[in-house]
Design an enzyme around this catalytic site. Structure first.
Site, short mmCIF file in Angstrom:
data_model
loop_
_atom_site.label_atom_id
_atom_site.label_comp_id
_atom_site.label_asym_id
_atom_site.label_seq_id
_atom_site.Cartn_x
_atom_site.Cartn_y
_atom_site.Cartn_z
N GLY A 109 32.97 41.52 74.73
CA GLY A 109 33.46 42.22 75.91
C GLY A 109 33.19 41.47 77.21
N GLU A 132 32.99 39.05 67.64
CA GLU A 132 33.02 40.40 67.05
C GLU A 132 33.10 40.40 65.54
OE1 GLU A 132 34.65 39.50 69.80
OE2 GLU A 132 34.64 41.13 71.27
N1 CO8 Z 1 24.76 44.97 73.06
C1 CO8 Z 1 23.55 45.54 73.18
N2 CO8 Z 1 22.42 44.86 73.43
C2 CO8 Z 1 22.53 43.51 73.54
C3 CO8 Z 1 23.75 42.85 73.41
C4 CO8 Z 1 24.91 43.63 73.17
N3 CO8 Z 1 26.15 43.09 73.09
N4 CO8 Z 1 23.53 41.52 73.56
C5 CO8 Z 1 22.22 41.37 73.78
N5 CO8 Z 1 21.60 42.57 73.78
C6 CO8 Z 1 20.18 42.85 73.97
C7 CO8 Z 1 19.35 42.47 72.74
O1 CO8 Z 1 19.41 43.48 71.78
C8 CO8 Z 1 17.98 42.31 73.37
O2 CO8 Z 1 17.41 43.56 73.61
P1 CO8 Z 1 16.05 43.99 72.82
O3 CO8 Z 1 15.05 42.93 73.16
O4 CO8 Z 1 15.74 45.34 73.40
O5 CO8 Z 1 16.42 44.02 71.38
C9 CO8 Z 1 18.30 41.72 74.74
O6 CO8 Z 1 19.66 42.03 75.01
C10 CO8 Z 1 18.15 40.20 74.80
O7 CO8 Z 1 18.94 39.65 73.76
P2 CO8 Z 1 18.36 38.57 72.70
O8 CO8 Z 1 16.92 38.80 72.46
O9 CO8 Z 1 19.26 38.63 71.50
O10 CO8 Z 1 18.56 37.23 73.52
P3 CO8 Z 1 18.82 35.76 72.93
O11 CO8 Z 1 18.72 34.84 74.09
O12 CO8 Z 1 17.93 35.52 71.75
O13 CO8 Z 1 20.33 35.78 72.36
C11 CO8 Z 1 22.70 36.26 72.48
C12 CO8 Z 1 21.41 35.91 73.27
C13 CO8 Z 1 23.11 35.05 71.63
C14 CO8 Z 1 23.78 36.54 73.53
C15 CO8 Z 1 22.46 37.49 71.58
O14 CO8 Z 1 21.87 38.51 72.36
C16 CO8 Z 1 23.70 38.03 70.95
O15 CO8 Z 1 24.20 37.47 69.98
N6 CO8 Z 1 24.27 39.15 71.48
C17 CO8 Z 1 25.41 39.82 70.92
C18 CO8 Z 1 26.67 39.05 71.24
C19 CO8 Z 1 27.86 39.77 70.63
O16 CO8 Z 1 27.98 39.88 69.44
N7 CO8 Z 1 28.75 40.28 71.49
C20 CO8 Z 1 29.91 40.99 71.07
C21 CO8 Z 1 29.63 42.46 71.10
S1 CO8 Z 1 30.96 43.46 70.43
C22 CO8 Z 1 32.11 43.52 71.66
O17 CO8 Z 1 31.90 43.01 72.72
C23 CO8 Z 1 33.45 44.19 71.48
C24 CO8 Z 1 33.45 45.10 70.31
C25 CO8 Z 1 34.82 45.72 70.16
C26 CO8 Z 1 34.76 47.00 69.37
C27 CO8 Z 1 36.06 47.74 69.47
C28 CO8 Z 1 35.81 49.23 69.72
C29 CO8 Z 1 37.05 49.97 70.25
#
Ligand code: CO8
Length: 258
Positions: A109, A132
């Protein structure tokens, strides 16, 4: 003045700045945050004193996607009933030009929000991706459509099917971003660019934005007709008279912005 929980807003001259501010979640876009972004953008859109909007995040993350924790347990019916993600369609209807200033992660997103903006200026550490598929879903804020239009089928397919992330240089070479700048000067550069837009006639800038966007919606012939109607309507504005008079009088134009 409206109080927001997940974004910061600030007017600098004729530019409205929206800073995503949910650092603990790398600016993951919750539903509430989406509504705040839309509300702030609409306030700026309705303000004749604002000629351009900049949306930015932090140096670590523009936005790491939609909020996975919020969505994880939702049902299809809940999403359908809530018209989940339709807030982003409304953001795409904001008529004031929007510049996305992207540093760090612009994933899922986050990448889609950047593409809803009219163009992206990227810091050299920016990373774009639609991962995703790794979560068992596909993009839902327009990513399959906008990324494909921006970078073409081959790269969009590869990114969407493997979750591969694209760095800033590749993003510029591929046409996803307008320009790459050093991280330290990202905001300054984006604000200066937005300020240049805001110094133009707001009406004419909105007509230009609408005409370019028509290229994604229609045939070439209909798009050119759209453009023609747009330029004719420019001649109904005081700003056209001022812009052309200023050229002939060899002075800077002083647009009324309406
Ligand atoms: N949602 C919620 N929390 C998140 C997200 C997210 N997308 N990304 C990061 N966070 C949170 C982590 O959970 C973490 O929180 P906590 O310590 O409380 O667990 C905090 O942010 C820091 O993140 P990391 O510890 O993971 O940080 P890193 O530096 O190790 O990694 C990354 C950074 C690579 C960005 C990693 O956080 C990651 O892979 N994030 C997810 C990326 C992702 O997959 N994005 C796509 C999400 S889905 C979407 O956008 C559309 C879905 C469409 C659905 C259709 C419905 C109609």
């Amino acid at each position: 003045m409206t109080q927001y929980s997940f974004i910061l807003t600030e007017q600098r001259g004729r530019v409205g700045l929206i800073t995503l501010n949910r650092p603990e979640a790398l600016n993951a876009l919750s539903d509430a945050m989406g509504h705040e972004i839309l509300a702030a953008a609409q306030v700026y859109d309705d303000d004749a004193g604002i000629g351009a909007i900049v949306i930015t995040g932090s140096s670590r993350a523009f936005a790491a996607g939609a909020d996975i924790k919020e969505m994880a347990h939702m049902s299809s019916v809940e999403m359908y009933q809530a018209n989940w993600f339709s807030v982003w369609d409304e953001l795409a209807r904001v008529r004031t030009p929007i510049v996305a200033a992207v540093a760090g992660h612009a994933l899922g997103g986050g990448c889609e929000l950047a593409m809803i903006a009219d163009f992206i200026i990227a810091a050299d550490n920016a990373k774009f991706g639609q991962p995703e598929i790794k979560l068992g879903v596909i993009p839902g804020m327009g990513g399959t459509q906008r990324l494909t239009r921006a970078v073409g089928k081959a790269k969009a397919m590869e990114m969407m099917l493997t979750g591969r992330v694209m760095g800033a240089v590749e993003a510029e070479q591929s046409g996803l971003v307008a320009r790459v700048v050093p991280l330290d000067s990202l905001l300054e550069d984006a604000m200066a660019t937005a300020d240049a837009i805001a110094s133009m006639s707001k009406t004419v800038a909105m007509i230009a934005k609408e005409a370019v966007n028509a290229a994604f919606e229609t045939t070439l012939a209909e798009g050119v007709r759209h453009e023609r109607r747009g330029i004719y309507s420019c001649f109904a504005t005081e700003d056209q008279k001022e812009g052309m008079a200023a050229f002939m009088e060899k002075r800077a134009a002083n647009f009324k912005h309406r």
